[in-house]
Design an enzyme around this catalytic site. Structure first.
Site, PDB file in Angstrom:
ATOM      1  N   CYS A   9     102.845  82.925  17.194  1.00 61.31           N
ATOM      2  CA  CYS A   9     102.130  82.584  15.805  1.00 61.31           C
ATOM      3  C   CYS A   9     100.835  81.813  15.859  1.00 61.31           C
ATOM      4  O   CYS A   9     100.512  81.881  17.009  1.00 61.31           O
ATOM      5  CB  CYS A   9     103.001  81.483  15.227  1.00 61.31           C
ATOM      6  SG  CYS A   9     104.920  81.945  14.925  1.00 61.31           S
ATOM      7  N   GLY A  35     100.250  86.921  14.413  1.00 62.31           N
ATOM      8  CA  GLY A  35     101.321  87.338  13.564  1.00 62.31           C
ATOM      9  C   GLY A  35     101.028  87.984  12.055  1.00 62.31           C
ATOM     10  O   GLY A  35     100.139  87.322  11.387  1.00 62.31           O
ATOM     11  N   ASN A 109     103.511  76.862  16.676  1.00 59.62           N
ATOM     12  CA  ASN A 109     103.075  77.963  17.509  1.00 59.62           C
ATOM     13  C   ASN A 109     103.845  77.746  18.734  1.00 59.62           C
ATOM     14  O   ASN A 109     103.675  76.786  19.499  1.00 59.62           O
ATOM     15  CB  ASN A 109     101.526  78.172  17.876  1.00 59.62           C
ATOM     16  CG  ASN A 109     101.418  79.373  18.813  1.00 59.62           C
ATOM     17  OD1 ASN A 109     102.403  80.104  19.000  1.00 59.62           O
ATOM     18  ND2 ASN A 109     100.533  79.072  19.597  1.00 59.62           N
ATOM     19  N   GLY A 110     104.951  78.577  19.231  1.00 58.88           N
ATOM     20  CA  GLY A 110     105.581  78.479  20.401  1.00 58.88           C
ATOM     21  C   GLY A 110     107.041  78.552  20.317  1.00 58.88           C
ATOM     22  O   GLY A 110     107.636  78.993  19.305  1.00 58.88           O
ATOM     23  N   TYR A 248      97.175  89.575  26.987  1.00 64.96           N
ATOM     24  CA  TYR A 248      97.279  90.401  25.899  1.00 64.96           C
ATOM     25  C   TYR A 248      97.214  89.808  24.462  1.00 64.96           C
ATOM     26  O   TYR A 248      96.665  90.286  23.735  1.00 64.96           O
ATOM     27  CB  TYR A 248      98.868  91.130  25.871  1.00 64.96           C
ATOM     28  CG  TYR A 248      99.257  91.730  24.649  1.00 64.96           C
ATOM     29  CD1 TYR A 248      98.783  92.935  24.591  1.00 64.96           C
ATOM     30  CD2 TYR A 248     100.173  91.252  23.757  1.00 64.96           C
ATOM     31  CE1 TYR A 248      99.093  93.706  23.301  1.00 64.96           C
ATOM     32  CE2 TYR A 248     100.713  91.939  22.577  1.00 64.96           C
ATOM     33  CZ  TYR A 248     100.222  93.206  22.459  1.00 64.96           C
ATOM     34  OH  TYR A 248     100.501  93.942  21.622  1.00 64.96           O
TER      35      TYR A 248
END
Length: 461
Positions: A9, A35, A109-110, A248
């Site tokens: 995210c 996202g 996020n995570g 990535y």
């Protein structure tokens, strides 16, 4: 459908910024690669928190009238890809709770690895969950703690294991928190008289800001009363930045822990080229988009010409799913098209960032050979993925990872490449310099306890 890792995210915040909702909107637009399932913004205005969110891309969820109605100067926002919790509307962030201490909004996020244990404990204490995401766990924990907002956030962060960068909004205050292992990036920058906070620095640059400060592992940074204060909430934090952020996830124009992502990827390409001194090839081709930087590095180091041998259709979304093998193959053709005039009769070095399940690599090699490529030598700008990730990447079992079940030669045979090579973990760490990396997906060395995920890490059901 496509054999690729899905993004984390992304979070963005604006503190004491004119038209904060617009600032967050542009920030989320810059983080859209992290996202595409949902987007949301929460603004503090007139003594309350106003929230707008929905499924889809940021540009589809919000329009100008929506943003004009959100008039506060402090706001937080989120773009979502669900790795923990499903796609239900209840899981779309920001998530807001109302209590005797006031309203609180959070974006995260995570992934929390002790989520099940914390959820059971909270439910036993009477907490009621609306959704299934681990982000809601963080919110409940903050609500039940006592003390100032900062004290409650710090107490909560100390109980969390895993990967997280999250922003908390209450009244005219934002607190930005990063996990004690430094698995997820988080930075902030000055914006006029205020500040903006982001998962990636590329979101600052779209607003004309190029200087930033990294939130350190184990830090909570408070933005309150016009001041910024750093607080270390744990003793002995460590640095284990997710290697996949460099390989990535992150945009190439982002900077993570003072390393430009494009420069990192370019260096990995050069390392791959040094492994190929005896390879006689005509062209280097990068699989768009995340592999192009590594392909540039390979071409520069090897002296082999780089060409655009694959064209990407940017209007095929990640939610494009078809039920049959023939339609899935057609889907890959819709997303990537070989340029016959470039590849026909050529010996090609195809650079890609990773191989997860192997299916897309196999299809791309097949496409290139159908277009007339004489040979396709596949080079992967990362080590072999052999272990699942429990820190926010959607690889949760060993059985779905081709690298956990086949040798390099068996993978080469499966994807039908003429040769195949991966980077080593040692070379990957050299590319990162002094930045500590989490390489658990490559070597199974997790930097935190895994709790209920231990069996999955060992390959047990």
């Amino acid at each position: 459908m496509f054999d690729e890792l899905h993004e984390e995210c992304g979070v963005f915040g604006a503190y004491h910024v004119d038209e904060a909702a617009f600032s967050v909107y542009y920030g989320l637009h810059s983080l859209q690669h992290r996202g595409q399932e949902a987007s949301g913004i929460a603004v503090y205005q007139d003594g309350r928190i106003e929230t707008r969110k929905g499924k889809g891309l940021t540009i589809d969820v919000f329009n100008r009238p929506d943003l004009e109605q959100m008039k506060g100067r402090t706001a937080i926002g989120h773009v979502r890809y669900s790795t923990a919790g499903g796609q239900e509307a209840e899981n779309i962030q920001p998530i807001v709770a109302h209590g005797h201490s006031g309203s609180i909004a959070i974006v995260h996020n995570g992934q929390i690895v002790n989520d099940m244990e914390l959820r059971v404990e909270l439910e036993q204490k009477g907490c009621i969950f609306q959704g299934t995401s681990d982000s809601e766990i963080i919110l409940h924990m903050i609500m039940k703690e006592r003390g100032s907002l900062l004290e409650r956030v710090e107490k909560t962060a100390r109980q969390l294991e895993g990967a997280f960068s999250f922003l908390v909004l209450q009244d005219d205050v934002i607190i930005a928190v990063r996990d004690k292992y430094g698995l997820r990036p988080l930075s902030y920058a000055r914006n006029g008289e205020g500040y903006i906070i982001s998962s990636e620095t590329c979101a600052f640059e779209v607003q004309g800001i190029y200087d930033h400060v990294d939130v350190k592992p184990g830090e909570a940074v408070s933005f309150s009363r016009g001041l910024v204060r750093h607080h270390c909430y744990v003793d002995h934090p460590t640095s284990h930045m997710c290697a996949m952020e460099y390989i990535y996830f992150a945009r190439p124009d982002s900077e993570i822990e003072s390393i430009n992502v494009h420069a990192f990827r370019k260096e990995t390409g050069k390392m791959l080229a040094r492994m190929d001194e005896d390879l006689d090839a005509d062209l280097v081709i990068g699989v768009p988009d995340s592999s192009l930087s590594a392909a540039i590095g390979y071409a520069e180091e090897s002296g082999v010409i780089m060409e655009s041998g694959l064209v990407k259709n940017r209007f095929v979304t990640r939610t494009f799913i078809q039920p049959t093998q023939s339609l899935r193959d057609r889907g890959v053709r819709m997303k990537l098209t070989p340029v016959r005039d470039v590849v026909e009769g050529k010996s090609i070095v195809m650079i890609d960032d990773s191989i997860v399940r192997g299916t897309t690599s196999r299809r791309i090699v097949s496409l290139l050979k159908e277009a007339g490529a004489k040979e396709v030598h596949v080079r992967i700008a990362s080590p072999i993925i052999t272990s699942p990730c429990f820190y926010g990447v959607d690889t949760s079992t060993k059985k779905e990872l081709i690298g956990a079940n086949k040798t390099v030669e068996e993978i080469r045979e499966y994807i039908q490449a003429d040769s195949l090579k991966f980077m080593s973990c040692e070379d990957l760490k050299k590319a990162a310099g002094e930045v500590g990396l989490c390489t658990a997906c490559f070597d199974g060395r997790y930097c935190s306890p895994l709790f209920s995920h231990e069996k999955s890490a060992r390959g047990e059901e």
